[in-house]
Design a protein around this motif. Structure first.
Motif: not given
Length: 302
Positions: A20-28, A72-81, A102-106, A118-121
Motif C-alpha cells: 500500500l505505501f512502499i511499492k514503487p508502482n500502483d500497477y505492473v 516518463e510522465h504521460i497525460e491522457i484522459d485527465s490522468l497523469l501517469l 503510478l498515479e500519485r494523486e490516487h 476495473n477502474t479508469k486507471f
C-alpha cells in the motif's frame, strides 16, 4: 503455534504496508517480445512522438538509460501517469518488458482496487500498454526483421569515403542520401567504383546522446595511385572476426540490427567495435521494403 501465528501476522502486515505505501508502482504489466532491448527502447521513443503528434497523449521524459529503462510522465484522459519501462534481454532474440504505472494523486485507491475492480486507471493503463504492444508487433511482422548470424568474418576491401560528423542516429539514412551523388560522381569520373553497394562505417557512437560520426563509403578498385580530393578520402578494411546480423526493411531503421548485435555481445560477453553496415538495395528503386537487405558487422576486439 502462537509463535508461528505471530510471525505469520507480522509477515502479512509487512506485506500489506509494502504493497500500500512502499511499492514503487500502483500497477505492473509485463510481456515478452521477439526483439532486442534496444529496439524496444527506440520503439517507446517513436511511439511517444507519434501519439503526441496525433494528440493522443502528451509525454515528458523523467530519466532514461539507453536499452535498459525509460521513465516518463504521460497525460491522457485527465490522468497523469508515471510510466517506467524496463527492458531485459532473455536470450539472443527475446526480451522481457516490465512496465510500472503510478498515479500519485490516487495511488492508495488504485492499489486497493486494482486486484478487484476495473477502474479508469487500471483500464487506461492496460489500454495504453496494449496499444504500444500492438504497434510493436505490427512493426516486427510487417516493417523490418533482424537475424543474428553470430560470429563471421569482416570482408577485405579498399574504399573511398566522405566523413560525416555528429549527427542524430535517426538522420543517418538522410545524410547518406545527401552525400551519395557527390561520392558516386567522383568515383564514376575517375573509373574507381567497384560494385554497386555502399556501406557505412561508424567511427563513434554516443549511445546516451544518440549521436554518431561515420564514414559513408563505396568499395573501389585497387590502384597504386588514387586521385586527390579535399572531401573524399581512401582507406582499407582488413578481414577480421566479427559479429554479423542481417536486416530486412527500410534503411531508416536498419540500426535495429546494431541493437541486436549489441545485445548479443552483451549476452555472450564479447567486446566489439562500432558497426559497419553494407546496403544491398537502392532505396530509389522502391519495392517491398522487407526485401531490402543490409548486413551489419561489429569487429570482435581482443
Amino acid at each position: 503455534m502462537n509463535k508461528i501465528k505471530y510471525v505469520s501476522v507480522f509477515i502479512l502486515v509487512g506485506l500489506t504496508v509494502w504493497y500500500l505505501f512502499i511499492k514503487p508502482n500502483d500497477y505492473v504489466i509485463t510481456f515478452k517480445s521477439n526483439t532486442s532491448p534496444g529496439t524496444l527502447f527506440k520503439g517507446v521513443e517513436d511511439w511517444n512522438l507519434a501519439n503526441q503528434k496525433s494528440d493522443s497523449f502528451n509525454f515528458t521524459v523523467i530519466n532514461k538509460k539507453h536499452f535498459e529503462f525509460y521513465t516518463e510522465h504521460i497525460e491522457i484522459d485527465s490522468l497523469l501517469l508515471q510510466v517506467k519501462w524496463n527492458f531485459k534481454g532473455i536470450n539472443d532474440s527475446v526480451s522481457m518488458v516490465k512496465v510500472g504505472l503510478l498515479e500519485r494523486e490516487h495511488s492508495l485507491y488504485n492499489r486497493i482496487t486494482a486486484p478487484f475492480f476495473n477502474t479508469k486507471f487500471k483500464e487506461k493503463s492496460i489500454q495504453l500498454i496494449q496499444d504500444f504492444k500492438n504497434g510493436l508487433d505490427f512493426q516486427l511482422k510487417n516493417k523490418f526483421k533482424v537475424k543474428i548470424v553470430g560470429i563471421d568474418t569482416l570482408p577485405e576491401l579498399q574504399y573511398a569515403y566522405i566523413k560525416i560528423d555528429s549527427v542524430p542516429l535517426k538522420l543517418k539514412a538522410k545524410k547518406m542520401l545527401e552525400n551519395n551523388t557527390n561520392l558516386l560522381t567522383f568515383l564514376t569520373k575517375h573509373n574507381l567504383k567497384e560494385g554497386n553497394f555502399p556501406f557505412l562505417l561508424v567511427e563513434a557512437w554516443n549511445l546516451e546522446e544518440d549521436i554518431i560520426s561515420f564514414r559513408y563509403c563505396f568499395p573501389i578498385l585497387k590502384k597504386d595511385s588514387l586521385p586527390f580530393n579535399e572531401i573524399i578520402k581512401y582507406d582499407k578494411i582488413k578481414p577480421k572476426p566479427a559479429l554479423k546480423a542481417i536486416y530486412n526493411g527500410n534503411y531508416r531503421t536498419s540500426d535495429r540490427s546494431w541493437f541486436g548485435l549489441y545485445q548479443y555481445s552483451k549476452k555472450h560477453q564479447i567486446k566489439i567495435a562500432e558497426p559497419i553496415e553494407f546496403f544491398y538495395n537502392n532505396p530509389f528503386n522502391g519495392g517491398d521494403e522487407l526485401k531490402w537487405v543490409s548486413e551489419t558487422y561489429m569487429s570482435i576486439l581482443e
